[in-house]
Design an enzyme around this catalytic site. Sequence first.
Site, PDB file in Angstrom:
ATOM      1  N   GLN A  78       0.781  -1.402   0.091  1.00 35.09           N
ATOM      2  CA  GLN A  78       0.058  -0.034   0.044  1.00 35.09           C
ATOM      3  C   GLN A  78       0.816   1.249   0.204  1.00 35.09           C
ATOM      4  OE1 GLN A  78      -2.286   1.943   3.337  1.00 35.09           O
ATOM      5  NE2 GLN A  78      -3.988   0.995   2.202  1.00 35.09           N
ATOM      6  N   CYS A 108      -6.160   7.152   5.376  1.00 32.28           N
ATOM      7  CA  CYS A 108      -5.218   7.573   6.749  1.00 32.28           C
ATOM      8  C   CYS A 108      -5.945   8.728   7.062  1.00 32.28           C
ATOM      9  CB  CYS A 108      -4.026   7.288   6.530  1.00 32.28           C
ATOM     10  SG  CYS A 108      -3.184   7.588   8.068  1.00 32.28           S
ATOM     11  N   LYS A 147      -8.385   1.812  -0.560  1.00 30.98           N
ATOM     12  CA  LYS A 147      -8.913   1.796   0.652  1.00 30.98           C
ATOM     13  C   LYS A 147      -9.310   3.225   0.646  1.00 30.98           C
ATOM     14  CE  LYS A 147      -8.514  -0.035   5.047  1.00 30.98           C
ATOM     15  NZ  LYS A 147      -8.539   1.093   6.117  1.00 30.98           N
ATOM     16  N   ASN A 210     -14.686  -2.409   6.371  1.00 30.58           N
ATOM     17  CA  ASN A 210     -13.999  -2.484   7.165  1.00 30.58           C
ATOM     18  C   ASN A 210     -14.356  -1.409   8.321  1.00 30.58           C
ATOM     19  OD1 ASN A 210     -10.926  -0.532   7.648  1.00 30.58           O
ATOM     20  ND2 ASN A 210     -11.562  -2.344   8.725  1.00 30.58           N
TER      21      ASN A 210
END
Length: 336
Positions: A78, A108, A147, A210
């Site tokens: 990643q 993030c 993601k 998630n």
Amino acid sequence: MPQNTFMIKIGNIVLPDFPLLLAPMEDVSDPPFRRLCKAHGADLMYSEFISSEGLIRDAIKSRQKLDIFDYERPVGIQIFGGDEEAMALSSQIVSTVNPDLIDINFGCPVKKVVCKGAGAGVLKDVDLMVRLTKAVIRSTHLPVTVKTRLGWDDNSINIDEVAERLQDIGVQALSIHARTRAQMYKGHSDWSHIARVKNNPRITMPIFGNGDIDSPEKALEYKNRYGMDGIMIGRAAIGYPWIFNEIKHYMKTGEHLPKPTIINRVEAAKNHLQWAMDWKGEKLGILETRRHYTNYFKGLPNFKEYRMKMVSSENPEYIFQVFDEVLQKFSDLEMV
């Protein structure tokens, strides 16, 4: 063409029906930890996230995160960043170590990442997200996945647009953390947004959910309620790699596997330490494994004195001796 319900495909990677993914976690998802999770049922894993700028500068820490091993495949690396050229160049560098896929972090929430216009910071500018992703896809032969989060805050949830536009340019799977950036890791994760993306007739790529999965019961409940293609597990696996097989067994049988015994826990901690030393050298391996001991031995009464022994020594023989003391002391204790 209808998707085979017994497998999930990402490029040439074939995963089992409803795979369980290990989330990329900074300072956690390194090779020793991934090896443990693989041994206990994780189907697909990712490296810690790697700065595109750091890779280009040849930063030692960034380069070390490129280490992958055949026994953990399939595994993705990643990357994150806010500059198209840097993302393109870093994806070329990543491709040389031949992971199974490249994943881009647009989720993030940490300030030092967001301030650089990377991670969840890109959620404010979907056009930039598309350009950055295109730059990566053009620069690698590997499947590219993403993601991300639901959006920047409750007033700007844009995951529906993000999913469609990313799929349109060639992204092959999307993992969605069911929180906004504003939530960080707090508050309620809202998986209804993930279900909406999954149910969009335009979306054909796999959608993984998630956030907050910490038990077999919750995993099965969310699978049935929200219908995504698989689940990504992060914090619940720290110090507890058994969660992957526990979820698989429960989904298959409706019954719980026995909880890991003190023998299982000591074995996991020993393996983690040994593999960390093998990978990073004795001194660094010992230092970096210290943060995990509390989690491996969670629930043990009066464990503090043993933990202090473990974290205050740089002698591996002594630490392994302390593990054996723990095994002897708590051998009759039933773990819950």
